[in-house]
Design a protein around this motif. Structure first.
Motif, PDB file in Angstrom:
ATOM      1  N   GLU A  90      23.268 -16.138 -22.420  1.00 45.81           N
ATOM      2  CA  GLU A  90      22.691 -17.367 -22.742  1.00 45.81           C
ATOM      3  C   GLU A  90      22.051 -17.055 -23.821  1.00 45.81           C
ATOM      4  O   GLU A  90      21.912 -17.910 -24.888  1.00 45.81           O
ATOM      5  CB  GLU A  90      21.278 -17.468 -21.827  1.00 45.81           C
ATOM      6  CG  GLU A  90      21.718 -17.868 -20.184  1.00 45.81           C
ATOM      7  CD  GLU A  90      22.614 -18.922 -20.020  1.00 45.81           C
ATOM      8  OE1 GLU A  90      22.261 -19.918 -20.886  1.00 45.81           O
ATOM      9  OE2 GLU A  90      23.411 -19.264 -19.263  1.00 45.81           O
ATOM     10  N   THR A 157      19.617 -21.763 -17.482  1.00 45.30           N
ATOM     11  CA  THR A 157      20.728 -21.851 -17.921  1.00 45.30           C
ATOM     12  C   THR A 157      20.681 -22.930 -19.151  1.00 45.30           C
ATOM     13  O   THR A 157      20.074 -24.083 -19.092  1.00 45.30           O
ATOM     14  CB  THR A 157      21.837 -22.670 -16.943  1.00 45.30           C
ATOM     15  OG1 THR A 157      22.204 -21.705 -15.859  1.00 45.30           O
ATOM     16  CG2 THR A 157      22.950 -23.144 -17.565  1.00 45.30           C
ATOM     17  N   PHE A 158      21.100 -22.520 -20.203  1.00 45.22           N
ATOM     18  CA  PHE A 158      21.155 -23.632 -21.538  1.00 45.22           C
ATOM     19  C   PHE A 158      22.189 -24.396 -21.555  1.00 45.22           C
ATOM     20  O   PHE A 158      23.395 -23.881 -21.380  1.00 45.22           O
ATOM     21  CB  PHE A 158      21.296 -22.489 -22.853  1.00 45.22           C
ATOM     22  CG  PHE A 158      21.351 -23.267 -23.849  1.00 45.22           C
ATOM     23  CD1 PHE A 158      20.724 -24.365 -24.535  1.00 45.22           C
ATOM     24  CD2 PHE A 158      22.522 -22.831 -24.968  1.00 45.22           C
ATOM     25  CE1 PHE A 158      20.980 -25.138 -25.478  1.00 45.22           C
ATOM     26  CE2 PHE A 158      22.695 -23.462 -26.182  1.00 45.22           C
ATOM     27  CZ  PHE A 158      22.003 -24.575 -26.412  1.00 45.22           C
ATOM     28  N   PHE A 177      17.153 -26.379 -20.915  1.00 42.03           N
ATOM     29  CA  PHE A 177      17.484 -25.447 -20.068  1.00 42.03           C
ATOM     30  C   PHE A 177      17.431 -25.915 -18.654  1.00 42.03           C
ATOM     31  O   PHE A 177      16.642 -27.079 -18.301  1.00 42.03           O
ATOM     32  CB  PHE A 177      16.411 -24.047 -20.092  1.00 42.03           C
ATOM     33  CG  PHE A 177      16.563 -23.403 -21.340  1.00 42.03           C
ATOM     34  CD1 PHE A 177      17.313 -22.348 -21.512  1.00 42.03           C
ATOM     35  CD2 PHE A 177      15.813 -23.654 -22.400  1.00 42.03           C
ATOM     36  CE1 PHE A 177      17.492 -21.535 -22.777  1.00 42.03           C
ATOM     37  CE2 PHE A 177      15.712 -23.092 -23.624  1.00 42.03           C
ATOM     38  CZ  PHE A 177      16.656 -21.989 -23.717  1.00 42.03           C
ATOM     39  N   ALA A 234      26.721 -23.076 -14.879  1.00 44.70           N
ATOM     40  CA  ALA A 234      26.856 -22.846 -16.588  1.00 44.70           C
ATOM     41  C   ALA A 234      28.286 -23.450 -17.046  1.00 44.70           C
ATOM     42  O   ALA A 234      29.191 -23.218 -16.482  1.00 44.70           O
ATOM     43  CB  ALA A 234      26.795 -21.403 -16.930  1.00 44.70           C
TER      44      ALA A 234
END
Length: 261
Positions: A90, A157-158, A177, A234
């Motif tokens: 991340e 999670t970006f 996020f 992701a």
């Protein structure tokens, strides 16, 4: 709210922040400030829901619109970021196409801002229970620590980034996020008053709300992610929304070696 969570110790009471009022119009272009937003997804029901709230009508920036909780990075986030770290994957993805020097501490500060602002605006905590009395915390984090938790960065999670267009009263370079509602705890208490009507909405319900334009786009990114299995949320490429040469564009943030392909 339509979904309940375990409760936390009530933080020390603080008076609600007064609404922000419009000031004099800026005479020069505003430089976007680092900011972060947290999208909490409840997948416990057949139809996923997201946590949103309506911005106070007195706010200068996006008044009376429904948004995900979030806000700008504060000095306290940067201070705490020196003691914590995001998972390397991340942190690396947050380094793509940043202005200035990308560092792990800057990446962690963005994630911490999303967690802190979510707590202040909604009372939801993304953290791990603390054992013993609260540890020393930078000012803006004191109430979070008093709620009996330490921030947890490994559940984030970006998945998107957006820069506010020129000419607005506020400009932010916002990173979005995602986290699962199973990872959060609800600590009802003294919220800062920036968000009203906080609730869980299905994606179809959210689409019918009064949303800022960028929130419409990010909501569709969330829908695409939720169409995947829970363990594959992701994405390697991150959507990046901004205005260039007077036109709105959506590009993908990729590792440097993939740029130009």
């Amino acid at each position: 709210m339509r979904r309940t969570s375990p409760s936390c110790p009530t933080p020390s009471p603080l008076p609600p922040s007064p609404p922000q009022r419009a000031g004099p119009q800026a005479t020069q272009a505003l430089r976007p400030r680092d900011a972060a937003t947290l999208v909490i997804v409840d997948r416990s029901a057949p139809t996923p829901r997201v946590l949103m709230g309506r911005r106070h009508p007195g706010q200068v920036f996006l008044p009376d619109t429904f948004v995900f909780p979030g806000g700008r990075v504060e000095p306290a986030d940067r201070a705490l970021a020196r003691r914590l770290a995001l998972p390397p994957r991340e942190a690396e993805r947050l380094s793509y196409a940043v202005h200035g020097r990308p560092t792990d501490a800057r990446a962690a500060a963005l994630a911490l801002a999303a967690i802190r602002e979510t707590f202040e605006e909604t009372g939801f905590v993304l953290g791990t229970p603390a054992s013993g009395p609260p540890s020393a915390a930078p000012g803006a984090w004191l109430d979070f620590m008093r709620a009996g938790h330490h921030p947890r960065l490994d559940g984030l999670t970006f998945f998107a980034r957006a820069i506010t267009p020129p000419g607005r009263t506020r400009r932010y370079d916002t990173r979005f996020f995602l986290t699962d509602a199973a990872a959060v705890t609800h600590c009802p208490g003294n919220l800062d008053g920036e968000l009203l009507d906080i609730d869980w909405f299905t994606l179809d319900e959210a689409r019918r709300l009064n949303l800022p334009s960028i929130t419409h786009h990010v909501l569709e990114d969330v829908a695409k992610l939720l169409a995947r299995p829970a363990k594959r949320l992701a994405a390697r490429d991150v959507p990046f929304y901004r205005h260039r040469y007077g036109r709105f564009e959506r590009t993908l943030l990729r590792p440097p070696e993939q740029n130009g392909r």
